[in-house]
Scaffold this active site. Structure first.
Site, PDB file in Angstrom:
ATOM      1  N   GLY A   1     -29.255 -17.351 -19.985  1.00  0.00           N
ATOM      2  CA  GLY A   1     -29.251 -18.764 -20.359  1.00  0.00           C
ATOM      3  C   GLY A   1     -27.842 -19.300 -20.578  1.00  0.00           C
ATOM      4  O   GLY A   1     -27.626 -20.503 -20.648  1.00  0.00           O
TER       5      GLY A   1
ATOM      6  N   ASP B   1     -19.650 -16.133  -7.607  1.00  0.00           N
ATOM      7  CA  ASP B   1     -20.774 -16.743  -8.324  1.00  0.00           C
ATOM      8  C   ASP B   1     -20.299 -18.027  -9.010  1.00  0.00           C
ATOM      9  O   ASP B   1     -20.114 -18.062 -10.218  1.00  0.00           O
ATOM     10  CB  ASP B   1     -21.349 -15.744  -9.328  1.00  0.00           C
TER      11      ASP B   1
ATOM     12  N   HIS C   1     -25.624 -18.544  -8.997  1.00  0.00           N
ATOM     13  CA  HIS C   1     -26.938 -17.901  -9.108  1.00  0.00           C
ATOM     14  C   HIS C   1     -27.952 -18.767  -9.858  1.00  0.00           C
ATOM     15  O   HIS C   1     -29.143 -18.481  -9.822  1.00  0.00           O
ATOM     16  CB  HIS C   1     -26.816 -16.493  -9.715  1.00  0.00           C
TER      17      HIS C   1
ATOM     18  N   SER D   1     -25.412 -18.410 -18.487  1.00  0.00           N
ATOM     19  CA  SER D   1     -24.799 -18.419 -17.157  1.00  0.00           C
ATOM     20  C   SER D   1     -24.324 -19.802 -16.773  1.00  0.00           C
ATOM     21  O   SER D   1     -24.965 -20.804 -17.100  1.00  0.00           O
ATOM     22  CB  SER D   1     -25.808 -17.965 -16.108  1.00  0.00           C
ATOM     23  N   GLY D   2     -23.217 -19.832 -16.062  1.00  0.00           N
ATOM     24  CA  GLY D   2     -22.665 -21.095 -15.605  1.00  0.00           C
ATOM     25  C   GLY D   2     -21.771 -21.745 -16.640  1.00  0.00           C
ATOM     26  O   GLY D   2     -20.963 -22.601 -16.323  1.00  0.00           O
TER      27      GLY D   2
HETATM   28  N1  ARG Z   1     -27.134 -13.995 -15.713  1.00  0.00           N
HETATM   29  C1  ARG Z   1     -27.274 -14.537 -17.005  1.00  0.00           C
HETATM   30  C2  ARG Z   1     -27.822 -15.966 -16.928  1.00  0.00           C
HETATM   31  O1  ARG Z   1     -28.373 -16.308 -15.903  1.00  0.00           O
HETATM   32  C3  ARG Z   1     -26.048 -14.391 -17.823  1.00  0.00           C
HETATM   33  C4  ARG Z   1     -25.964 -13.020 -18.326  1.00  0.00           C
HETATM   34  C5  ARG Z   1     -24.719 -12.727 -19.038  1.00  0.00           C
HETATM   35  N2  ARG Z   1     -24.934 -11.430 -19.577  1.00  0.00           N
HETATM   36  C6  ARG Z   1     -24.047 -10.728 -20.242  1.00  0.00           C
HETATM   37  N3  ARG Z   1     -24.395  -9.585 -20.751  1.00  0.00           N
HETATM   38  N4  ARG Z   1     -22.849 -11.174 -20.431  1.00  0.00           N
HETATM   39  O2  ARG Z   1     -27.841 -16.692 -17.887  1.00  0.00           O
END
Ligand code: ARG
Length: 856
Positions: A241, A139, A87, A243-244
């Site tokens: 932030g 993902d 994503h 993510s990944g």
């Molecule tokens: N989708 C988020 C990103 O792009 C990560 C979110 C993780 N959230 C959580 N509550 N664990 O950085």
């Protein structure tokens, strides 16, 4: 040893596995020669609720940069390969061009790279074909670097798990990243990599948590290939932030990447652990993508067979975490009530919002005469008293809201205690609303002391109230023409309707209040009121919603709690914005929600109980005055004033649950001076004022008869016993037609109405029903009161304008609009064929076709 290895990493100690549990897939026979040493940080050496990592602890962590800034995390899995989340790179179904991305390796804090830190451009971004959206799984993404990374102490790859690898539930693993430290709260300078210990949750346990409606009342279905890590109680999590980035677990002295940060519902919320892409199921896909690359990623054999954790029963129950804030044994004993003692001034009341922070009005501590409003330097002598807390706590820091000195709604300050207090039944913090919180109309609320000020008279702090809907709150106290925020949009004000009746003469002048509202037994600090409401109870509170982010930013770990009540009712489906009807110089009048069902209260309709033997309809025209038909309140010929009680907010003999009844005694009856006939309209003076509310609100008056474009109703009740209000739609005849129909009997200033077919029997004649019209602008106006024994003839109010405004200066006369209703004298020649129709409204119906009506 790196710092974190000293921590008890695996809490479920890895015990030898009983022989019969052994799965050959895990056996050492599977060991393959490794082409790459992975998962071992150099021996030497956000994440919500985490802490700064030590440099070199997580050498596989990379930062993925786009447009010159950090967007996502990733992990180095081989010299030329980085693993991340799909994503981060897919927008509207297409993968962004690899050339726009670069990878930073060996970074610790974003402004001070470690020795050996370097950047690489990206040659290719590979995303599984079946990836479409985060919540649908798959993902993950692989990034091929344009040139291999330079491995060294600060840059090393992580080990990948094989498809057969099982990570035991309950294992403590670590997530790392430079993401937000709380929802919408970015990691502050100098952006030191954050680490947080998260426990792996079993699939069933995680699904069980996500099956309970949480933020936004949502539930979620986990899919294969997803993995949860975190805690039911929340507070530690990854966030935007991160993510990944990797979720790594140590096994046999090596670190394996169990997951890729993917998504969550908010960050660190209760019963909403973070969701990760499980890496093990993607072994084959990863191998396929990196085929031919030397050296490729390492998939070491799982060092030890897992313990019984993975054999989690499918139907496993979960331990739902309950709110830790906002529990009070009984209203009034607030476990968060904090008193800040500043030498030389009265105690200032505030609320404990976390282990270490108290929220209070900034005006308690800032000197308004000081032009800079500099916070006082010496906090040494300040003390904070908390309930059931033996010690007076010292204050370490005072952080006023930046707008505190000029914006009443931001009159807030946070005080940090020198030492955190142990939270228990008391002291216990109050819950704070997230910005999107919607306190439902009808929520039960109480007032609590706030700031400095006199003690409230009596048990005032217990005052029970119900929240008004946004429409009432804005239109009663807001500005005329104000746009009413939709349900769920940030409210501009919160208005309580007090359940106990206003006591005359009780002055709340010098006291400020906070508004506590309860949802599912949990109390939220919903708003605070400023001084300035004069001698009244506070009626409009500034909501705290907008301040949640500031409070949690300063007082990290403040208890922002999810909305707990979600039954929005019909109002929740409202999608149309409303603007408030006209106010007069005396405030709001004639307000009634457009879509209100008929049985909902008519706020100005009063039951006038005369001498215990009859009940007439009266209309509130000002806080202390009711207009009624003279013939109903005074017996013909009698001059003695009977005992009269007036009830407001009452719909019928059985009161509505929401209706707040108010009763007053009539202390005088005023009649205008008329020659000859007894005047038809009487003003009743009440023993004390009735403060405006949705169940007792004055109606508007109109100086020129019937406002232009109005629709009109006769309001009364059918049954003299039950007295449930009914409104019968009517048309008002032109004065000429009216005069011709009722020629012989009409005194001047009489209005005649024609009922909509089938509605004529609706109102009890003996109640002397009033005639009301609703203007095009939405204000309700009193036009007339029924003359004795009639449902069709009404004594008009507007000819008495001078008398009414003299007797009741607060009466709400709207500005004149339209042409005068009463025609010039002598213009009323009746058509000769009308004589026979006299007295019959049905005959008039025929005439209507010939003569225009005032309205249709
Ligand atoms: N989708 C988020 C990103 O792009 C990560 C979110 C993780 N959230 C959580 N509550 N664990 O950085």
């Amino acid at each position: 040893m790196s710092q974190h290895l000293l921590l008890p990493l695996v809490v479920f100690a890895i015990r030898p596995i009983p022989g019969d549990f052994k799965d050959s897939a895990f056996g050492p026979t599977q060991e393959q020669p490794e082409d790459l040493d992975c998962g071992r940080p150099e021996p030497s050496a956000r994440i919500v609720g985490g802490s700064d990592a030590q440099p070199g602890t997580w050498p596989w962590q990379v930062s993925l940069q786009h447009g010159g800034g950090h967007i996502c995390g990733g992990s180095l899995i081989a010299p030329s390969w980085v693993l991340s989340a799909a994503h981060c790179f897919v927008t509207n179904g297409t993968v962004e061009p690899a050339a726009e991305w670069s990878v930073l390796l060996g970074v610790h804090s974003q402004d001070g790279p470690l020795d050996g830190a370097h950047a690489r451009t990206v040659a290719a971004i590979l995303v599984p074909d079946n990836y479409s959206a985060v919540e649908l799984g798959a993902d993950l993404a692989l990034l091929r670097l344009a040139s291999p990374a330079r491995l060294g102490p600060a840059v090393r790859p992580i080990c990948l798990p094989r498809a057969s690898h099982r990570f035991a539930h309950g294992t403590a693993c670590w997530a790392t990243g430079w993401g937000d430290v709380q929802e919408a709260d970015p990691l502050p300078f100098p952006w030191v990599l954050q680490e947080v210990k998260l426990r792996l949750l079993g699939e069933a346990a995680c699904q069980c948590l996500y099956s309970r409606p949480g933020p936004f009342n949502l539930t979620f279905q986990l899919l294969p290939g997803m993995l949860c890590a975190g805690y039911a109680e929340g507070r530690r999590d990854t966030c935007q932030g991160d993510s990944g980035g990797p979720l790594v677990c140590e096994e046999g002295g090596r670190w394996f990447q169990a997951g890729i940060t993917s998504f969550g519902f908010g960050c660190g919320r209760r019963n909403r652990p973070g969701v990760f892409t499980a890496v093990a199921p993607y072994e084959a896909w990863i191998r396929e993508q990196v085929m031919g690359s030397e050296p490729g990623p390492a998939f070491p054999t799982q060092p030890q067979e897992p313990q019984s954790g993975p054999r989690e029963p499918r139907e496993e129950n979960c331990t739902i975490a309950l709110p830790e804030c906002g529990k009070a044994p009984r209203p009034g004993t607030w476990p968060w009530e904090a008193q800040v003692m500043v030498p030389g001034s009265r105690p200032c009341h505030g609320a404990l919002v976390s282990e270490s922070w108290v929220l209070a009005p900034a005006s308690c501590f800032l000197d308004p005469t000081d032009p800079d409003d500099a916070p006082p330097g010496d906090l040494g002598a300040w003390r904070v008293l908390l309930p059931s807390h033996p010690r007076a706590e010292r204050v370490a820091r005072l952080v006023p809201h930046e707008n505190a000195s000029w914006d009443d709604a931001s009159d807030l300050a946070l005080l940090q205690l020198r030492a955190p207090v142990n939270l228990s039944a008391a002291p216990r913090p109050v819950c704070l609303p997230h910005p999107e919180h919607y306190f439902l109309p009808g929520s039960r609320c109480r007032l609590a002391r706030w700031g400095r000020g006199e003690r409230a008279p009596g048990p005032g702090a217990l005052l029970e109230a119900e929240l008004l809907s946004g429409w009432w709150c804005h239109c009663l106290y807001g500005h005329q023409g104000a746009e009413v925020p939709l349900p769920g949009d940030p409210p501009l004000a919160l208005c309580p309707a007090y359940l106990e009746e206003e006591e005359a003469g009780r002055c709340w002048n010098d006291t400020r209040w906070s508004l506590l509202c309860r949802e599912e037994g949990t109390w939220f600090l919903a708003g605070v009121a400023h001084l300035s409401s004069g001698c009244l109870r506070p009626r409009a509170f500034s909501p705290l919603h907008a301040h949640g982010p500031w409070i949690s930013h300063v007082a990290r770990g403040a208890y922002l709690e999810d909305q707990l009540a979600w039954d929005w009712g019909p109002e929740g489906e409202e999608t149309e914005t409303h603007t408030c009807p006209m106010h007069t110089e005396h405030g709001a009048c004639g307000l009634r929600p457009e879509a209100a069902p008929v049985e909902v209260l008519w706020p100005w309709l009063a039951e006038v109980h005369v001498a215990g033997d009859r009940v007439c309809a009266g209309i509130l025209v000002a806080p202390g005055w009711v207009l009624a038909a003279t013939h109903c309140v005074l017996r013909p010929g009698s001059t003695t004033v009977p005992h009269i009680d007036v009830y407001l907010g009452r719909a019928g003999a059985s009161p509505l649950p929401q209706g707040h009844q108010v009763s007053r005694l009539v202390i005088s009856i005023r009649l205008p001076r008329h020659l000859g006939l007894r005047p038809p309209l009487a003003l009743l003076e009440l023993s004390s004022r009735v403060e405006p509310s949705p169940s007792a609100l004055p109606i508007c008056l109109h100086p020129g008869g019937i406002p232009l474009g109005a629709s009109c109703w006769v309001l009364g009740w059918t049954d003299p016993q039950d007295r449930v209000p009914v409104a019968a739609p009517v048309s008002i005849l032109t004065p000429r037609l009216c005069h011709c129909l009722y020629e012989s009997i009409l005194p001047p200033g009489t209005l005649c109405v024609l009922y909509t077919e089938g509605q004529e029997g609706k109102c009890e004649v003996t109640s002397a029903p009033p005639l009301l019209c609703r203007t095009g602008g939405g204000s309700w106006v009193l036009v007339g009161m029924a003359v004795r024994g009639s449902r069709e003839l009404f004594a008009a109010v507007s000819p008495e304008e001078a008398w009414i405004s003299q007797t009741v200066p607060e009466a709400h006369f709207l500005p004149p609009s339209g042409s005068p209703y009463w025609p010039p004298e002598g213009s009323d020649l009746c058509p000769p064929d009308l004589a026979g129709a006299s007295g019959s409204p049905r005959a008039a119906l025929f005439l209507l076709l010939l003569t225009p009506l005032i309205q249709g």
